[in-house]
Design a protein around this motif. Sequence first.
Motif, PDB file in Angstrom:
ATOM      1  N   ARG A 182       0.825  -1.232   0.000  1.00 44.32           N
ATOM      2  CA  ARG A 182       0.000   0.000   0.000  1.00 44.32           C
ATOM      3  C   ARG A 182       0.847   1.264   0.000  1.00 44.32           C
ATOM      4  O   ARG A 182       0.302   2.361  -0.029  1.00 44.32           O
ATOM      5  N   HIS A 183       2.186   1.126   0.097  1.00 40.34           N
ATOM      6  CA  HIS A 183       3.007   2.323   0.327  1.00 40.34           C
ATOM      7  C   HIS A 183       4.155   2.481  -0.666  1.00 40.34           C
ATOM      8  O   HIS A 183       4.695   1.501  -1.176  1.00 40.34           O
ATOM      9  N   ILE A 184       4.535   3.747  -0.840  1.00 39.96           N
ATOM     10  CA  ILE A 184       5.677   4.091  -1.685  1.00 39.96           C
ATOM     11  C   ILE A 184       6.484   5.152  -0.950  1.00 39.96           C
ATOM     12  O   ILE A 184       5.909   6.060  -0.338  1.00 39.96           O
ATOM     13  N   ARG A 185       7.826   5.000  -0.976  1.00 39.98           N
ATOM     14  CA  ARG A 185       8.664   6.056  -0.383  1.00 39.98           C
ATOM     15  C   ARG A 185       9.141   6.991  -1.483  1.00 39.98           C
ATOM     16  O   ARG A 185       9.690   6.549  -2.492  1.00 39.98           O
ATOM     17  N   ILE A 186       8.938   8.272  -1.229  1.00 43.38           N
ATOM     18  CA  ILE A 186       9.329   9.294  -2.201  1.00 43.38           C
ATOM     19  C   ILE A 186      10.406  10.157  -1.547  1.00 43.38           C
ATOM     20  O   ILE A 186      10.174  10.762  -0.495  1.00 43.38           O
ATOM     21  N   ALA A 187      11.583  10.184  -2.148  1.00 40.00           N
ATOM     22  CA  ALA A 187      12.680  10.990  -1.582  1.00 40.00           C
ATOM     23  C   ALA A 187      12.716  12.321  -2.314  1.00 40.00           C
ATOM     24  O   ALA A 187      12.739  12.350  -3.547  1.00 40.00           O
ATOM     25  N   TYR A 188      12.719  13.427  -1.539  1.00 45.15           N
ATOM     26  CA  TYR A 188      12.764  14.740  -2.212  1.00 45.15           C
ATOM     27  C   TYR A 188      14.199  15.247  -2.304  1.00 45.15           C
ATOM     28  O   TYR A 188      14.528  16.338  -1.861  1.00 45.15           O
ATOM     29  N   THR A 189      14.994  14.407  -2.974  1.00 41.46           N
ATOM     30  CA  THR A 189      16.406  14.726  -3.180  1.00 41.46           C
ATOM     31  C   THR A 189      16.620  15.242  -4.604  1.00 41.46           C
ATOM     32  O   THR A 189      17.524  14.818  -5.313  1.00 41.46           O
ATOM     33  N   GLN A 190      15.712  16.134  -5.011  1.00 41.70           N
ATOM     34  CA  GLN A 190      15.764  16.783  -6.322  1.00 41.70           C
ATOM     35  C   GLN A 190      15.322  18.230  -6.132  1.00 41.70           C
ATOM     36  O   GLN A 190      14.609  18.537  -5.174  1.00 41.70           O
ATOM     37  N   THR A 191      15.686  19.094  -7.058  1.00 42.33           N
ATOM     38  CA  THR A 191      15.240  20.494  -6.969  1.00 42.33           C
ATOM     39  C   THR A 191      13.718  20.569  -7.118  1.00 42.33           C
ATOM     40  O   THR A 191      13.095  19.643  -7.659  1.00 42.33           O
ATOM     41  N   VAL A 192      13.141  21.693  -6.674  1.00 42.76           N
ATOM     42  CA  VAL A 192      11.691  21.865  -6.799  1.00 42.76           C
ATOM     43  C   VAL A 192      11.276  21.770  -8.276  1.00 42.76           C
ATOM     44  O   VAL A 192      10.244  21.166  -8.603  1.00 42.76           O
ATOM     45  N   ALA A 193      12.090  22.312  -9.180  1.00 39.91           N
ATOM     46  CA  ALA A 193      11.742  22.266 -10.606  1.00 39.91           C
ATOM     47  C   ALA A 193      11.647  20.811 -11.093  1.00 39.91           C
ATOM     48  O   ALA A 193      10.711  20.447 -11.819  1.00 39.91           O
ATOM     49  N   ARG A 194      12.594  19.987 -10.647  1.00 38.28           N
ATOM     50  CA  ARG A 194      12.567  18.568 -11.056  1.00 38.28           C
ATOM     51  C   ARG A 194      11.401  17.841 -10.381  1.00 38.28           C
ATOM     52  O   ARG A 194      10.777  16.972 -10.996  1.00 38.28           O
ATOM     53  N   LEU A 195      11.118  18.198  -9.141  1.00 37.37           N
ATOM     54  CA  LEU A 195       9.974  17.576  -8.454  1.00 37.37           C
ATOM     55  C   LEU A 195       8.686  17.928  -9.199  1.00 37.37           C
ATOM     56  O   LEU A 195       7.815  17.073  -9.386  1.00 37.37           O
ATOM     57  N   ALA A 196       8.592  19.188  -9.623  1.00 34.20           N
ATOM     58  CA  ALA A 196       7.388  19.624 -10.347  1.00 34.20           C
ATOM     59  C   ALA A 196       7.264  18.838 -11.652  1.00 34.20           C
ATOM     60  O   ALA A 196       6.172  18.399 -12.029  1.00 34.20           O
ATOM     61  N   GLU A 197       8.376  18.643 -12.318  1.00 31.39           N
ATOM     62  CA  GLU A 197       8.334  17.867 -13.564  1.00 31.39           C
ATOM     63  C   GLU A 197       7.912  16.417 -13.280  1.00 31.39           C
ATOM     64  O   GLU A 197       7.116  15.833 -14.025  1.00 31.39           O
ATOM     65  N   ALA A 198       8.441  15.859 -12.176  1.00 33.62           N
ATOM     66  CA  ALA A 198       8.077  14.477 -11.815  1.00 33.62           C
ATOM     67  C   ALA A 198       6.571  14.366 -11.585  1.00 33.62           C
ATOM     68  O   ALA A 198       5.927  13.411 -12.035  1.00 33.62           O
ATOM     69  N   ILE A 199       6.001  15.360 -10.916  1.00 35.52           N
ATOM     70  CA  ILE A 199       4.553  15.336 -10.643  1.00 35.52           C
ATOM     71  C   ILE A 199       3.779  15.382 -11.963  1.00 35.52           C
ATOM     72  O   ILE A 199       2.828  14.609 -12.167  1.00 35.52           O
ATOM     73  N   GLU A 200       4.204  16.247 -12.876  1.00 38.53           N
ATOM     74  CA  GLU A 200       3.494  16.337 -14.164  1.00 38.53           C
ATOM     75  C   GLU A 200       3.581  15.027 -14.931  1.00 38.53           C
ATOM     76  O   GLU A 200       2.599  14.556 -15.497  1.00 38.53           O
ATOM     77  N   ARG A 201       4.777  14.436 -14.909  1.00 39.31           N
ATOM     78  CA  ARG A 201       4.915  13.151 -15.623  1.00 39.31           C
ATOM     79  C   ARG A 201       4.026  12.076 -14.989  1.00 39.31           C
ATOM     80  O   ARG A 201       3.411  11.285 -15.690  1.00 39.31           O
ATOM     81  N   MET A 202       3.983  12.063 -13.660  1.00 39.25           N
ATOM     82  CA  MET A 202       3.164  11.042 -12.974  1.00 39.25           C
ATOM     83  C   MET A 202       1.678  11.258 -13.271  1.00 39.25           C
ATOM     84  O   MET A 202       0.928  10.312 -13.418  1.00 39.25           O
ATOM     85  N   ARG A 203       1.306  12.546 -13.354  1.00 42.56           N
ATOM     86  CA  ARG A 203      -0.107  12.856 -13.649  1.00 42.56           C
ATOM     87  C   ARG A 203      -0.530  12.193 -14.975  1.00 42.56           C
ATOM     88  O   ARG A 203      -1.659  11.744 -15.119  1.00 42.56           O
ATOM     89  N   GLY A 204       0.429  12.089 -15.881  1.00 42.81           N
ATOM     90  CA  GLY A 204       0.127  11.499 -17.186  1.00 42.81           C
ATOM     91  C   GLY A 204      -0.118   9.998 -17.145  1.00 42.81           C
ATOM     92  O   GLY A 204      -0.732   9.457 -18.069  1.00 42.81           O
ATOM     93  N   VAL A 205       0.346   9.331 -16.114  1.00 40.73           N
ATOM     94  CA  VAL A 205       0.213   7.865 -16.097  1.00 40.73           C
ATOM     95  C   VAL A 205      -0.675   7.354 -14.956  1.00 40.73           C
ATOM     96  O   VAL A 205      -1.030   6.180 -14.937  1.00 40.73           O
ATOM     97  N   ILE A 206      -0.990   8.218 -13.997  1.00 41.36           N
ATOM     98  CA  ILE A 206      -1.857   7.789 -12.897  1.00 41.36           C
ATOM     99  C   ILE A 206      -3.300   8.111 -13.278  1.00 41.36           C
ATOM    100  O   ILE A 206      -3.601   9.245 -13.628  1.00 41.36           O
ATOM    101  N   PRO A 207      -4.180   7.110 -13.207  1.00 44.77           N
ATOM    102  CA  PRO A 207      -5.571   7.374 -13.591  1.00 44.77           C
ATOM    103  C   PRO A 207      -6.171   8.467 -12.713  1.00 44.77           C
ATOM    104  O   PRO A 207      -6.012   8.437 -11.496  1.00 44.77           O
ATOM    105  N   GLY A 208      -6.836   9.460 -13.301  1.00 46.21           N
ATOM    106  CA  GLY A 208      -7.359  10.627 -12.573  1.00 46.21           C
ATOM    107  C   GLY A 208      -8.646  10.330 -11.815  1.00 46.21           C
ATOM    108  O   GLY A 208      -9.216   9.302 -11.904  1.00 46.21           O
TER     109      GLY A 208
END
Length: 391
Positions: free
Chosen positions: A365-391
């Motif tokens: 049920r769980h995933i560990r997310i490490a915020y060892t990236q800049t905010v810009a890269r984190l924002a990009e990661a969120i956008e990419r995930m939005r594309g593959v996670i069912p809304g």
Amino acid sequence: MKSESFHRLASRMSHIDPFEVMEIQTAARELERQGKDVIHMEIGEPDFTTPRPIVDAAIAALNSQPMFYTSALGIQPLREAIAAYYASQYGVSVSPDRIIVTAGSSAALLLAFGVLLNPGDEVLMADPGYPCNRHFVRAMEGVPCTIPVGPEHAYQLAAGHIGQHWNDRSIAALVASPSNPTGTMIAADELRRIHAEVAARAGTLIVDEIYQGLTYGVAPSTALAIGDDVFVINSFSKYFQMTGWRLGWLVVPPAYVRDVEKLAQNLFISASTPAQHAALAAFHPDTLAILEARRAEFQTRRDFLMPALTGLGFKIPVVPQGAFYIYADSSHIATDSFELSRRILQEAQVALTPGKDFGHAAPERHIRIAYTQTVARLAEAIERMRGVIPG
Ligand SMILES: Cc1ncc(COP(=O)(O)O)c(C=O)c1O
């Protein structure tokens, strides 16, 4: 005569599990080999490089002195600097004699279990937790007693767990605050209650403070304030951003110093000499100013990521107050977090660590997310995930 294929293996190896995250990393590397841009949020180390004053101190030491073995306890100036840091940052007086400099907190944990455990002795610890802890205990012929903990206890051991799970083979409890993988903390008064429960059973409390200093909105503290019978584990890896230098320390009750010294002499001879000289600069005001700015940056990243992840459908029942991890409940998105992290990697090129690595308490049920990236890269990661996670 033994056949060439004879393969002797100690039975303890059946208890040593691989890191699942390595599978994710191997797959991520393969994608990078194909020219894909992978955003790494699976790795448990800061993305910041070691602060310049520490690097300069190492270079100066390398240029000016021979790099012989040191005492197994560590160089005296570093033991004194660590003691002075406890006094200035935490208002706690600790004799440098009780501080042993080690090859990372990994060696500190091994030494602690080495001096405490007889075969079959049990150590209570939280599940989810840092996976190596179970294996350190096994390596010293002890038995990890993993206790499932959920959001109701901030994914941490509470005093009540000690009474519920202590048995006649239990000899110690290990806690980590802030914790890996959850980033959650144990409140100071709860830690005192845990200590009282363990002490009432003539047990030993071991507190892993490797993420000390990386806390957000919480006053810094140390378990050394509770009493000198606590074993405290610490490291230069995380707050001081020196993972690869392999340097940490252990604070032990006075009566254990000689035994830890004997074991350290035999297992490691000494911690890295250049790293010890470098770490002398870790507590300088210039270095601490750099580290505090980076701590603020970690907090900004956490504060960005929390609403962004919940917007994708992850649940984060406990606000992580430290480290650089968010332990998110992914069960509203997918039933198997391992498959989900595989899919997010393949389709969005974002690498995350599935719960499987951290124990048996609802890992799917769980995933560990490490915020060892800049905010810009984190924002990009969120956008990419939005594309593959069912809304
Ligand atoms: C909770 C915890 N303890 C110990 C360690 C070991 O770190 P090191 O040996 O680099 O100090 C880690 C590393 O990720 C950790 O997360």
